[in-house]
Write a protein that holds these residues in place. Structure first.
Motif, PDB file in Angstrom:
ATOM      1  N   CYS A 244      51.164 -44.325   8.317  1.00  0.00           N
ATOM      2  CA  CYS A 244      50.020 -43.404   8.357  1.00  0.00           C
ATOM      3  C   CYS A 244      48.767 -43.998   7.722  1.00  0.00           C
ATOM      4  O   CYS A 244      47.839 -43.270   7.381  1.00  0.00           O
ATOM      5  N   TYR A 245      48.749 -45.290   7.537  1.00  0.00           N
ATOM      6  CA  TYR A 245      47.588 -45.956   6.940  1.00  0.00           C
ATOM      7  C   TYR A 245      47.152 -47.065   7.882  1.00  0.00           C
ATOM      8  O   TYR A 245      47.965 -47.823   8.394  1.00  0.00           O
ATOM      9  N   ASP A 246      45.854 -47.129   8.159  1.00  0.00           N
ATOM     10  CA  ASP A 246      45.322 -48.210   8.987  1.00  0.00           C
ATOM     11  C   ASP A 246      44.008 -48.684   8.380  1.00  0.00           C
ATOM     12  O   ASP A 246      43.669 -48.310   7.258  1.00  0.00           O
ATOM     13  N   ALA A 247      43.257 -49.491   9.117  1.00  0.00           N
ATOM     14  CA  ALA A 247      42.015 -50.065   8.594  1.00  0.00           C
ATOM     15  C   ALA A 247      41.004 -48.993   8.187  1.00  0.00           C
ATOM     16  O   ALA A 247      40.171 -49.214   7.309  1.00  0.00           O
ATOM     17  N   ASP A 248      41.086 -47.813   8.809  1.00  0.00           N
ATOM     18  CA  ASP A 248      40.150 -46.728   8.488  1.00  0.00           C
ATOM     19  C   ASP A 248      40.606 -45.906   7.282  1.00  0.00           C
ATOM     20  O   ASP A 248      39.897 -45.024   6.838  1.00  0.00           O
ATOM     21  N   GLY A 249      41.794 -46.173   6.777  1.00  0.00           N
ATOM     22  CA  GLY A 249      42.318 -45.421   5.645  1.00  0.00           C
ATOM     23  C   GLY A 249      43.525 -44.595   6.049  1.00  0.00           C
ATOM     24  O   GLY A 249      44.190 -44.876   7.040  1.00  0.00           O
ATOM     25  N   ILE A 250      43.786 -43.538   5.303  1.00  0.00           N
ATOM     26  CA  ILE A 250      44.953 -42.690   5.554  1.00  0.00           C
ATOM     27  C   ILE A 250      44.641 -41.739   6.706  1.00  0.00           C
ATOM     28  O   ILE A 250      43.604 -41.096   6.728  1.00  0.00           O
ATOM     29  N   ASN A 251      45.576 -41.651   7.628  1.00  0.00           N
ATOM     30  CA  ASN A 251      45.465 -40.723   8.750  1.00  0.00           C
ATOM     31  C   ASN A 251      46.141 -39.415   8.324  1.00  0.00           C
ATOM     32  O   ASN A 251      47.333 -39.219   8.541  1.00  0.00           O
ATOM     33  N   TYR A 252      45.372 -38.519   7.699  1.00  0.00           N
ATOM     34  CA  TYR A 252      45.933 -37.314   7.096  1.00  0.00           C
ATOM     35  C   TYR A 252      46.667 -36.397   8.078  1.00  0.00           C
ATOM     36  O   TYR A 252      47.707 -35.834   7.713  1.00  0.00           O
ATOM     37  N   PRO A 253      46.195 -36.222   9.303  1.00  0.00           N
ATOM     38  CA  PRO A 253      46.959 -35.340  10.214  1.00  0.00           C
ATOM     39  C   PRO A 253      48.377 -35.832  10.508  1.00  0.00           C
ATOM     40  O   PRO A 253      49.247 -35.039  10.855  1.00  0.00           O
ATOM     41  N   ARG A 254      48.651 -37.106  10.352  1.00  0.00           N
ATOM     42  CA  ARG A 254      49.992 -37.649  10.613  1.00  0.00           C
ATOM     43  C   ARG A 254      50.917 -37.578   9.401  1.00  0.00           C
ATOM     44  O   ARG A 254      52.117 -37.790   9.530  1.00  0.00           O
ATOM     45  N   ILE A 255      50.398 -37.311   8.214  1.00  0.00           N
ATOM     46  CA  ILE A 255      51.210 -37.277   6.992  1.00  0.00           C
ATOM     47  C   ILE A 255      52.218 -36.135   7.064  1.00  0.00           C
ATOM     48  O   ILE A 255      51.882 -35.018   7.426  1.00  0.00           O
ATOM     49  N   ARG A 256      53.464 -36.439   6.700  1.00  0.00           N
ATOM     50  CA  ARG A 256      54.517 -35.422   6.642  1.00  0.00           C
ATOM     51  C   ARG A 256      54.903 -35.210   5.183  1.00  0.00           C
ATOM     52  O   ARG A 256      55.233 -36.161   4.483  1.00  0.00           O
ATOM     53  N   ILE A 257      54.864 -33.952   4.749  1.00  0.00           N
ATOM     54  CA  ILE A 257      55.278 -33.647   3.383  1.00  0.00           C
ATOM     55  C   ILE A 257      56.515 -32.770   3.369  1.00  0.00           C
ATOM     56  O   ILE A 257      56.953 -32.328   2.318  1.00  0.00           O
ATOM     57  N   SER A 258      57.060 -32.510   4.561  1.00  0.00           N
ATOM     58  CA  SER A 258      58.289 -31.720   4.614  1.00  0.00           C
ATOM     59  C   SER A 258      59.153 -32.200   5.762  1.00  0.00           C
ATOM     60  O   SER A 258      58.685 -32.863   6.688  1.00  0.00           O
ATOM     61  N   TRP A 259      60.411 -31.833   5.668  1.00  0.00           N
ATOM     62  CA  TRP A 259      61.388 -32.225   6.674  1.00  0.00           C
ATOM     63  C   TRP A 259      62.452 -31.159   6.668  1.00  0.00           C
ATOM     64  O   TRP A 259      63.026 -30.873   5.629  1.00  0.00           O
ATOM     65  N   GLY A 260      62.678 -30.538   7.791  1.00  0.00           N
ATOM     66  CA  GLY A 260      63.714 -29.525   7.789  1.00  0.00           C
ATOM     67  C   GLY A 260      63.752 -28.711   9.050  1.00  0.00           C
ATOM     68  O   GLY A 260      63.260 -29.130  10.099  1.00  0.00           O
ATOM     69  N   SER A 261      64.309 -27.519   8.942  1.00  0.00           N
ATOM     70  CA  SER A 261      64.605 -26.697  10.108  1.00  0.00           C
ATOM     71  C   SER A 261      63.451 -25.817  10.561  1.00  0.00           C
ATOM     72  O   SER A 261      63.562 -25.164  11.577  1.00  0.00           O
ATOM     73  N   VAL A 262      62.374 -25.726   9.801  1.00  0.00           N
ATOM     74  CA  VAL A 262      61.262 -24.882  10.219  1.00  0.00           C
ATOM     75  C   VAL A 262      60.566 -25.577  11.382  1.00  0.00           C
ATOM     76  O   VAL A 262      59.848 -26.548  11.200  1.00  0.00           O
ATOM     77  N   SER A 263      60.835 -25.094  12.563  1.00  0.00           N
ATOM     78  CA  SER A 263      60.223 -25.693  13.743  1.00  0.00           C
ATOM     79  C   SER A 263      59.378 -24.649  14.456  1.00  0.00           C
ATOM     80  O   SER A 263      59.558 -23.460  14.274  1.00  0.00           O
ATOM     81  N   GLY A 264      58.507 -25.125  15.266  1.00  0.00           N
ATOM     82  CA  GLY A 264      57.709 -24.207  16.051  1.00  0.00           C
ATOM     83  C   GLY A 264      56.504 -23.647  15.331  1.00  0.00           C
ATOM     84  O   GLY A 264      55.824 -22.786  15.865  1.00  0.00           O
ATOM     85  N   ILE A 265      56.213 -24.101  14.118  1.00  0.00           N
ATOM     86  CA  ILE A 265      55.012 -23.648  13.413  1.00  0.00           C
ATOM     87  C   ILE A 265      54.039 -24.808  13.370  1.00  0.00           C
ATOM     88  O   ILE A 265      54.386 -25.909  12.979  1.00  0.00           O
ATOM     89  N   SER A 266      52.839 -24.551  13.797  1.00  0.00           N
ATOM     90  CA  SER A 266      51.806 -25.577  13.681  1.00  0.00           C
ATOM     91  C   SER A 266      50.510 -24.905  13.284  1.00  0.00           C
ATOM     92  O   SER A 266      50.263 -23.744  13.601  1.00  0.00           O
ATOM     93  N   ILE A 267      49.704 -25.644  12.578  1.00  0.00           N
ATOM     94  CA  ILE A 267      48.394 -25.147  12.176  1.00  0.00           C
ATOM     95  C   ILE A 267      47.433 -25.448  13.315  1.00  0.00           C
ATOM     96  O   ILE A 267      47.257 -26.596  13.700  1.00  0.00           O
ATOM     97  N   THR A 268      46.841 -24.394  13.876  1.00  0.00           N
ATOM     98  CA  THR A 268      45.920 -24.589  14.994  1.00  0.00           C
ATOM     99  C   THR A 268      44.495 -24.829  14.516  1.00  0.00           C
ATOM    100  O   THR A 268      43.725 -25.498  15.185  1.00  0.00           O
ATOM    101  N   SER A 269      44.146 -24.288  13.353  1.00  0.00           N
ATOM    102  CA  SER A 269      42.830 -24.565  12.786  1.00  0.00           C
ATOM    103  C   SER A 269      42.855 -24.298  11.287  1.00  0.00           C
ATOM    104  O   SER A 269      43.624 -23.479  10.809  1.00  0.00           O
ATOM    105  N   ALA A 270      42.023 -25.028  10.572  1.00  0.00           N
ATOM    106  CA  ALA A 270      41.904 -24.840   9.125  1.00  0.00           C
ATOM    107  C   ALA A 270      40.484 -25.191   8.733  1.00  0.00           C
ATOM    108  O   ALA A 270      39.927 -26.185   9.208  1.00  0.00           O
ATOM    109  N   GLU A 271      39.900 -24.372   7.891  1.00  0.00           N
ATOM    110  CA  GLU A 271      38.535 -24.635   7.435  1.00  0.00           C
ATOM    111  C   GLU A 271      38.319 -24.037   6.060  1.00  0.00           C
ATOM    112  O   GLU A 271      39.012 -23.107   5.653  1.00  0.00           O
ATOM    113  N   VAL A 272      37.383 -24.594   5.344  1.00  0.00           N
ATOM    114  CA  VAL A 272      37.002 -24.099   4.024  1.00  0.00           C
ATOM    115  C   VAL A 272      35.510 -23.810   4.080  1.00  0.00           C
ATOM    116  O   VAL A 272      34.715 -24.669   4.471  1.00  0.00           O
TER     117      VAL A 272
END
Length: 172
Positions: A89-117
């Motif tokens: 998940c790291y390339d010449a441009d830095g860390i590709n945050y959308p590809r980072i995984r911080i969990s692994w398990g059975s929760v499937s079918g949930i995705s974040i469609t949008s996020a903003e602050v």
């Protein structure tokens, strides 16, 4: 300095290193020299590994929960599992945050469609997902990470309980 623990030596004395591997004590000589060519590719790999390691430290509170079961199965700690699954998940441009995984398990079918602050620090997150009989008791956590400040924290914990909340708004 050599240490004795339960009758087993560990450490360095002169040019001899004492250690154990899978409970079997052994000793070896220090190498005469260490090959370290410092090629451009090697330096790029070291930089990527260092960045992912720093990110793992900043996200420790999240991956300790999200990767716990996978780490137990692989007999590793969550920091090692995080680095292992995110090493690409790291390339010449830095860390590709959308590809980072911080969990692994059975929760499937949930995705974040949008996020903003917004300017007031209100986080708005929209989810897409489905609930079945098998996963209705799954729990999932929302973890927000700010790359500029290099820190993150848990915002909320959810239990599917028959439906996924389509959108949440929370103050940071």
């Amino acid at each position: 300095m050599v240490k004795y623990r339960k009758g087993v030596k560990s450490g360095k004395q002169g040019d001899v290193i004492y250690s154990s591997w899978h409970g079997i004590p052994y000793e070896r000589k220090m190498p005469e020299s260490v090959a370290n060519p410092r090629t451009e590719a090697q330096q790029a790999h070291r930089n990527a590994f260092a960045e992912i390691s720093r990110l793992s430290s900043a996200m420790k509170v999240a991956h300790t929960v999200g990767l716990h079961n996978k780490a137990m199965r692989e007999k590793l700690n969550t920091h090692s599992v995080f680095k292992k699954i995110n090493k690409d998940c790291y390339d010449a441009d830095g860390i590709n945050y959308p590809r980072i995984r911080i969990s692994w398990g059975s929760v499937s079918g949930i995705s974040i469609t949008s996020a903003e602050v917004d300017q007031d620090g209100i986080v708005r997150v929209a989810f897409a997902g489905y609930c079945t009989t098998e996963n209705k008791n799954d729990e999932f956590y929302l973890f927000v990470f700010c790359p500029d400040q290099h820190e993150g924290r848990f915002i909320a914990q959810f239990l599917r309980s028959g439906r996924v909340m389509p959108c949440i708004s929370m103050h940071l």
